[in-house]
Scaffold this motif. Structure first.
Motif, PDB file in Angstrom:
ATOM      1  N   MET B 355       0.829  -1.214   0.000  1.00 37.64           N
ATOM      2  CA  MET B 355       0.000   0.000   0.000  1.00 37.64           C
ATOM      3  C   MET B 355       0.861   1.262   0.000  1.00 37.64           C
ATOM      4  SD  MET B 355      -3.624  -0.504   1.877  1.00 37.64           S
ATOM      5  CE  MET B 355      -3.118  -0.707   3.568  1.00 37.64           C
ATOM      6  N   VAL B 356       2.018   1.207   0.666  1.00 34.80           N
ATOM      7  CA  VAL B 356       2.934   2.361   0.637  1.00 34.80           C
ATOM      8  C   VAL B 356       3.346   2.661  -0.799  1.00 34.80           C
ATOM      9  CG1 VAL B 356       5.237   3.181   1.287  1.00 34.80           C
ATOM     10  CG2 VAL B 356       3.794   2.062   2.996  1.00 34.80           C
ATOM     11  N   GLN B 357       3.687   1.601  -1.556  1.00 32.71           N
ATOM     12  CA  GLN B 357       4.121   1.816  -2.947  1.00 32.71           C
ATOM     13  C   GLN B 357       2.986   2.449  -3.769  1.00 32.71           C
ATOM     14  OE1 GLN B 357       7.372   0.699  -3.048  1.00 32.71           O
ATOM     15  NE2 GLN B 357       6.898  -0.062  -0.996  1.00 32.71           N
ATOM     16  N   VAL B 358       1.784   1.908  -3.590  1.00 33.34           N
ATOM     17  CA  VAL B 358       0.651   2.387  -4.392  1.00 33.34           C
ATOM     18  C   VAL B 358       0.297   3.833  -4.008  1.00 33.34           C
ATOM     19  CG1 VAL B 358      -1.776   2.002  -4.939  1.00 33.34           C
ATOM     20  CG2 VAL B 358      -0.234   0.043  -4.710  1.00 33.34           C
ATOM     21  N   LEU B 359       0.280   4.116  -2.711  1.00 24.03           N
ATOM     22  CA  LEU B 359      -0.069   5.473  -2.265  1.00 24.03           C
ATOM     23  C   LEU B 359       0.986   6.484  -2.683  1.00 24.03           C
ATOM     24  CD1 LEU B 359      -1.558   4.474   1.170  1.00 24.03           C
ATOM     25  CD2 LEU B 359      -2.747   5.894  -0.514  1.00 24.03           C
ATOM     26  N   ASP B 360       2.249   6.073  -2.662  1.00 21.31           N
ATOM     27  CA  ASP B 360       3.322   6.981  -3.094  1.00 21.31           C
ATOM     28  C   ASP B 360       3.128   7.376  -4.554  1.00 21.31           C
ATOM     29  OD1 ASP B 360       4.536   7.162  -0.698  1.00 21.31           O
ATOM     30  OD2 ASP B 360       6.302   5.963  -1.194  1.00 21.31           O
ATOM     31  N   ARG B 361       2.828   6.390  -5.391  1.00 20.72           N
ATOM     32  CA  ARG B 361       2.708   6.760  -6.807  1.00 20.72           C
ATOM     33  C   ARG B 361       1.425   7.542  -7.070  1.00 20.72           C
ATOM     34  NH1 ARG B 361       2.687   0.843  -8.259  1.00 20.72           N
ATOM     35  NH2 ARG B 361       0.499   0.272  -8.489  1.00 20.72           N
ATOM     36  N   LEU B 362       0.385   7.269  -6.300  1.00 23.42           N
ATOM     37  CA  LEU B 362      -0.816   8.092  -6.434  1.00 23.42           C
ATOM     38  C   LEU B 362      -0.521   9.541  -6.052  1.00 23.42           C
ATOM     39  CD1 LEU B 362      -3.554   5.668  -5.069  1.00 23.42           C
ATOM     40  CD2 LEU B 362      -3.705   6.891  -7.248  1.00 23.42           C
ATOM     41  N   GLU B 363       0.193   9.725  -4.946  1.00 26.39           N
ATOM     42  CA  GLU B 363       0.499  11.081  -4.482  1.00 26.39           C
ATOM     43  C   GLU B 363       1.366  11.825  -5.506  1.00 26.39           C
ATOM     44  OE1 GLU B 363      -0.306  13.255  -2.375  1.00 26.39           O
ATOM     45  OE2 GLU B 363       1.418  14.554  -2.019  1.00 26.39           O
ATOM     46  N   ASP B 411      -8.130  13.121  -8.844  1.00 26.01           N
ATOM     47  CA  ASP B 411      -7.504  14.389  -9.249  1.00 26.01           C
ATOM     48  C   ASP B 411      -5.988  14.258  -9.362  1.00 26.01           C
ATOM     49  OD1 ASP B 411      -9.948  15.588  -9.332  1.00 26.01           O
ATOM     50  OD2 ASP B 411      -9.769  16.632  -7.409  1.00 26.01           O
ATOM     51  N   HIS B 412      -5.394  13.487  -8.468  1.00 25.99           N
ATOM     52  CA  HIS B 412      -3.934  13.349  -8.476  1.00 25.99           C
ATOM     53  C   HIS B 412      -3.436  12.792  -9.805  1.00 25.99           C
ATOM     54  CE1 HIS B 412      -3.892  14.222  -4.184  1.00 25.99           C
ATOM     55  NE2 HIS B 412      -2.575  14.193  -4.208  1.00 25.99           N
ATOM     56  N   TYR B 413      -4.061  11.696 -10.263  1.00 25.58           N
ATOM     57  CA  TYR B 413      -3.520  11.155 -11.532  1.00 25.58           C
ATOM     58  C   TYR B 413      -4.058  11.885 -12.756  1.00 25.58           C
ATOM     59  CZ  TYR B 413      -7.631   7.941 -11.355  1.00 25.58           C
ATOM     60  OH  TYR B 413      -8.884   7.391 -11.272  1.00 25.58           O
ATOM     61  N   GLU B 414      -5.231  12.506 -12.632  1.00 19.14           N
ATOM     62  CA  GLU B 414      -5.716  13.276 -13.788  1.00 19.14           C
ATOM     63  C   GLU B 414      -4.891  14.545 -14.006  1.00 19.14           C
ATOM     64  OE1 GLU B 414     -10.345  11.891 -14.339  1.00 19.14           O
ATOM     65  OE2 GLU B 414      -9.954  13.922 -13.600  1.00 19.14           O
ATOM     66  N   LYS B 415      -4.425  15.126 -12.895  1.00 22.28           N
ATOM     67  CA  LYS B 415      -3.633  16.354 -13.031  1.00 22.28           C
ATOM     68  C   LYS B 415      -2.134  16.069 -13.084  1.00 22.28           C
ATOM     69  CE  LYS B 415      -7.171  19.174 -10.858  1.00 22.28           C
ATOM     70  NZ  LYS B 415      -7.723  19.721  -9.623  1.00 22.28           N
ATOM     71  N   GLY B 416      -1.780  14.798 -12.903  1.00 18.50           N
ATOM     72  CA  GLY B 416      -0.368  14.428 -12.991  1.00 18.50           C
ATOM     73  C   GLY B 416       0.464  14.894 -11.813  1.00 18.50           C
ATOM     74  N   GLY B 417      -0.160  15.100 -10.668  1.00 16.32           N
ATOM     75  CA  GLY B 417       0.609  15.503  -9.483  1.00 16.32           C
ATOM     76  C   GLY B 417      -0.323  15.895  -8.357  1.00 16.32           C
ATOM     77  N   CYS B 418       0.268  16.180  -7.211  1.00 21.01           N
ATOM     78  CA  CYS B 418      -0.546  16.570  -6.064  1.00 21.01           C
ATOM     79  C   CYS B 418      -1.063  17.990  -6.260  1.00 21.01           C
ATOM     80  CB  CYS B 418       0.286  16.491  -4.779  1.00 21.01           C
ATOM     81  SG  CYS B 418      -0.661  16.973  -3.314  1.00 21.01           S
ATOM     82  N   PRO B 419      -2.365  18.174  -6.175  1.00 21.74           N
ATOM     83  CA  PRO B 419      -2.917  19.522  -6.420  1.00 21.74           C
ATOM     84  C   PRO B 419      -2.759  20.472  -5.227  1.00 21.74           C
ATOM     85  CG  PRO B 419      -4.703  17.912  -6.152  1.00 21.74           C
ATOM     86  CD  PRO B 419      -3.427  17.168  -5.986  1.00 21.74           C
ATOM     87  N   PHE B 420      -2.123  20.033  -4.164  1.00 22.87           N
ATOM     88  CA  PHE B 420      -2.034  20.867  -2.954  1.00 22.87           C
ATOM     89  C   PHE B 420      -0.642  21.471  -2.787  1.00 22.87           C
ATOM     90  CE2 PHE B 420      -5.566  18.095  -2.167  1.00 22.87           C
ATOM     91  CZ  PHE B 420      -6.479  18.887  -1.507  1.00 22.87           C
ATOM     92  N   ASP B 421      -0.610  22.671  -2.232  1.00 28.00           N
ATOM     93  CA  ASP B 421       0.645  23.299  -1.816  1.00 28.00           C
ATOM     94  C   ASP B 421       0.850  22.958  -0.342  1.00 28.00           C
ATOM     95  OD1 ASP B 421       2.685  24.884  -0.954  1.00 28.00           O
ATOM     96  OD2 ASP B 421       1.764  26.799  -1.535  1.00 28.00           O
ATOM     97  N   HIS B 422       1.755  22.021  -0.078  1.00 26.13           N
ATOM     98  CA  HIS B 422       1.912  21.512   1.291  1.00 26.13           C
ATOM     99  C   HIS B 422       2.342  22.586   2.293  1.00 26.13           C
ATOM    100  CE1 HIS B 422       2.469  17.113  -0.303  1.00 26.13           C
ATOM    101  NE2 HIS B 422       1.290  17.629  -0.579  1.00 26.13           N
ATOM    102  N   THR B 423       3.036  23.597   1.805  1.00 32.07           N
ATOM    103  CA  THR B 423       3.510  24.614   2.752  1.00 32.07           C
ATOM    104  C   THR B 423       2.347  25.389   3.381  1.00 32.07           C
ATOM    105  OG1 THR B 423       3.749  26.258   0.986  1.00 32.07           O
ATOM    106  CG2 THR B 423       5.687  24.931   1.523  1.00 32.07           C
ATOM    107  N   ARG B 424       1.205  25.388   2.702  1.00 33.51           N
ATOM    108  CA  ARG B 424       0.063  26.112   3.268  1.00 33.51           C
ATOM    109  C   ARG B 424      -0.507  25.414   4.502  1.00 33.51           C
ATOM    110  NH1 ARG B 424      -4.614  26.999  -0.114  1.00 33.51           N
ATOM    111  NH2 ARG B 424      -5.182  28.445   1.544  1.00 33.51           N
ATOM    112  N   SER B 425      -0.186  24.132   4.656  1.00 37.56           N
ATOM    113  CA  SER B 425      -0.711  23.378   5.806  1.00 37.56           C
ATOM    114  C   SER B 425       0.115  23.585   7.067  1.00 37.56           C
ATOM    115  CB  SER B 425      -0.707  21.874   5.486  1.00 37.56           C
ATOM    116  OG  SER B 425      -1.498  21.592   4.371  1.00 37.56           O
ATOM    117  N   THR B 426       1.304  24.151   6.930  1.00 43.52           N
ATOM    118  CA  THR B 426       2.212  24.190   8.087  1.00 43.52           C
ATOM    119  C   THR B 426       1.746  25.188   9.141  1.00 43.52           C
ATOM    120  OG1 THR B 426       3.580  25.884   7.050  1.00 43.52           O
ATOM    121  CG2 THR B 426       4.197  23.587   6.642  1.00 43.52           C
TER     122      THR B 426
END
Lengths: 262, 439
Positions: B355-363, B411-426
């Motif tokens: 599951m780690v492998q699959v979730l990593d590639r999804l992310e 959305d992750h695979y349709e947009k080809g990447g994570c749609p979130f800016d992680h720095t905004r969560s900090t």
């Protein structure tokens, strides 16, 4: 998979006699705490780690001898638990929490900043032997996220800048104080000795509680909220809004158990 | 309106709260005196009548656990306190032991007397050095004051208490793995039955209770079962810590009756951080299926949370706002389960690894629709198929996040990447960029 290895052809690595003589009284004291000797294995591994800074083949052989176990039995245990270092490390183990909540709150940014600042990968140690950097799992301080641990003391609400200053101070040999812990961070070896069950007399240092730990209590004090009064001091209970069935809200009748308690 | 009920945290704003003197000054150890004048079986009945349920996550009735010890077994009985607090999000026992270790020790003395045990162990996780110091100091004070040792407070009852530090393994919070660890083995869960009550530590009758469960006992003894049941709901009696963390204005420990809602707690904690909205949350740690803002009014008791599709767990409320990527969050939790799987059961050991492998590639935006089905398929093979609850726990965030946020995976695979800016969560994401960033 183990990094502990006996040197082929040379037999099992052993502590020199003087080290054995020094550690044996402590080992006996640990073993005496338990109904069965083998229960002493985890603290004994902390003890040899306190002496060498990591758990070596010789350290495991010492534990095996003390408990009449085989080296394989000790190795199986030592390699299961992540707190035992398998090789030399720094005086200060800096662990950045990168479990989900801390990672989201900035743990990932702290960790990558420290890797870059110290030029280290996970588990690496600075050349001066001061700091070992790693990422750690949840350390039960989520309300203080993001959290950094140094030798298993809490550094709460960190950010990349405070974390860089922290490791710089550690490398410069300055006294560094945890947010909730002793007045200064002890060394890795000293910490391991406390975990083996030998007090350093510092339990009274530091705050009893801080910040988020007191958030609910502070609010309750401000608003005059209390737990229901004890029936022995006041027969009136405070009805709870969440008690759909609260038929006994006047507990003046002593329960059988309380009767038995008199 | 539900209000807070500070009980275990009542003395935490005293600077000396962790000392014997400070604890006694607020009525400490009076319940023990009362207990020692009571028949042990009556204390077991009292805890049963109070309806105290285990505060370590599973919610099993504490008094019933005590009552399961077989009367005819001649072996010594053991009391083991589970202080291995490691479930992601759970952060209540550590501040309790730092600020008020004596309430735990008083509970230990009462519980040991009630179950006729003369040897107790506190298995505390090793990664909290100052907690180990505080516990050991408090135990030493208790011995000196005649609370532990031979002839406890002149009652003729003997009790030895040992503080035992673990060495870094989440799995040791599972009670049978904890027992194996305490016996000096790798911490791997045992098949049940036999349950610890019949064959626990050294194959002897053993009670394993969470810190907060044991610490709740002195209050019940001092004030009676009806005082306790006046709080909480019919089937989830009493109070507990609700630990709020994450994107909340005032994170922290809120001690309240069971059945309080997140809406009420959020109101007390000042709401979400300014300008942001709740997206998802865990009611009881990472092993409990996530909730969304649909569940703000779900009473946080064992039954209501269960009916809503999750578990009350340890009341570890991790709150995430709309800046948080759910795929990233779940991926990190699964990396944790993969790291902490003891390796004994194949579904857990292998399922989490994959599951780690699959979730990593999804992310990373490299997944496909088939990956979502693959995750659900793995979860289907995880849930209920391992010795202990670690495997079940890993399935929780995956299945619940796909249930509520499937589109976000897409959305992750349709947009080809994570749609979130992680720095905004900090923590500093909303401040001027003075603290973070590169050097």
């Amino acid at each position: 998979m183990s990094e502990h290895q006996n040197t082929p052809g040379t037999g099992t690595a052993r502590f020199p006699d003087d080290v054995v003589a020094r550690l044996e009284p402590d080992a006996k004291e640990i073993i005496a705490r338990y109904p069965r000797a083998r229960s002493a294995l985890l603290p004994l591994l902390h003890l040899v780690q306190a002496d060498e800074g990591h758990v070596s083949a010789a350290g495991m052989a010492f534990c095996a001898d003390q408990l009449d176990l085989t080296l394989a039995e000790v190795n199986a245990v030592a390699t299961f638990y992540t707190m035992y270092r398998r090789g030399p490390g720094g005086d200060y183990q800096v662990g950045v929490c990168t479990n989900t909540l801390c990672a989201v709150m900035g743990g990932d940014e702290i960790y990558s900043s420290l890797k870059e600042h110290l030029e280290l990968e996970n588990g690496g140690t600075t050349e001066d032997g001061k700091v070992t950097l790693e990422h750690v799992e949840c350390n039960a301080a989520c309300d203080f996220a993001p959290v950094v641990m140094v030798n298993w003391e809490f550094f709460d609400n960190q950010n990349p800048e405070t974390a860089r200053n922290l490791v710089d101070d550690l490398r410069l040999g300055k006294d560094v104080a945890p947010t909730r812990g002793a007045e200064s961070v002890c060394t890795w070896k000293q910490a391991s000795r406390v975990l083996a069950g030998f007090d350093d007399g510092r339990g009274g240092e530091g705050v009893q509680a801080a910040g988020p730990s007191l958030a609910g209590l502070k609010l309750a004090r401000e608003r005059g909220w209390r737990s229901p009064p004890s029936p022995s001091t006041n027969p009136q209970t405070t009805p709870s809004a969440q008690s759909p069935s609260d038929p006994n809200d006047l507990p003046t009748r002593p329960s059988e158990e309380e009767g038995g308690a008199q | 309106m539900t209000t807070l009920t500070p009980i275990l945290s009542e003395n935490w704003d005293r600077a000396d709260s962790y000392t014997l003197e400070g604890y006694r000054a607020t009525g400490g150890y009076q319940a023990l005196r009362k207990a020692l004048d009571t028949e042990p079986d009556a204390l077991v009945d009292l805890v049963k009548q109070a309806g105290l349920r285990g505060r370590g996550g599973a919610g099993f009735p504490t008094g019933m656990k005590w009552g399961f010890l077989p009367a005819d077994n001649p072996k010594p009985r053991y009391l083991v306190v589970n202080a291995d607090e490691s479930e992601p999000g759970t952060c209540k026992d550590v501040p309790l032991m730092l600020a008020n270790p004596h309430v735990l020790l008083e509970g230990i003395a009462i519980a040991a007397y009630a179950i006729r045990s003369h040897q107790a162990f506190i298995y505390v996780r090793g990664e909290v050095l100052h907690v180990v110091r505080r516990l050991r100091q408090a135990v030493a004070e208790a011995y000196e004051a005649g609370i532990f040792g031979n002839d406890v407070l002149g009652s003729g009852f003997d009790l030895e208490v040992v503080v035992h530090a673990g060495a870094g393994a989440y799995i040791c919070g599972e009670e049978t793995a904890l027992l194996d660890s305490l016996e000096g083995y790798r911490g791997q869960p045992r098949l049940k039955p036999p349950f610890p009550a019949v064959a626990g530590l050294y194959a002897s009758p053993t009670v394993v209770n969470n810190v907060e469960s044991i610490a709740s006992v002195p209050g019940i003894v001092a004030n009676g079962a009806e005082w306790f049941t006046a709080m909480g709901t019919e089937k989830s009696a009493g109070f507990g810590f609700f630990s709020l963390s994450g994107h909340v204005a005032n994170p922290g420990q809120y001690e309240a009756p069971l059945g309080i809602t997140l809406r009420e707690l959020l109101d007390m904690a000042g709401g979400m951080r300014p300008g942001h909205e709740l997206k998802f949350w865990t009611p009881g740690g990472s092993s409990t299926p996530i909730f969304t803002d649909e569940h703000l009014d779900t009473p946080l008791d064992f039954e209501s949370v269960g009916q809503a599709g999750s578990m009350l767990g340890t009341r570890a409320l991790q709150l995430f706002d709309e800046t948080t990527c759910v795929v990233r969050a779940v991926g990190r939790w699964i990396a944790f389960y993969a790291h902490e799987s003891c390796g004994k059961c194949t579904p857990c050991r292998e399922g989490n690894f994959w599951m780690v492998q699959v979730l990593d590639r999804l992310e990373r935006g490299e997944g496909t629709e088939a990956d979502i089905d693959k995750l659900l398929d793995i979860c289907d093979n995880l849930l209920g198929r391992s010795f202990c609850a670690l495997g079940d726990g890993a399935a929780s965030p995956v299945m619940s996040s796909i249930k509520y946020f499937r589109q976000e995976y897409v959305d992750h695979y349709e947009k080809g990447g994570c749609p979130f800016d992680h720095t905004r969560s900090t923590l500093w994401g909303d401040r001027a960029t003075t603290t973070g960033g590169n050097q």
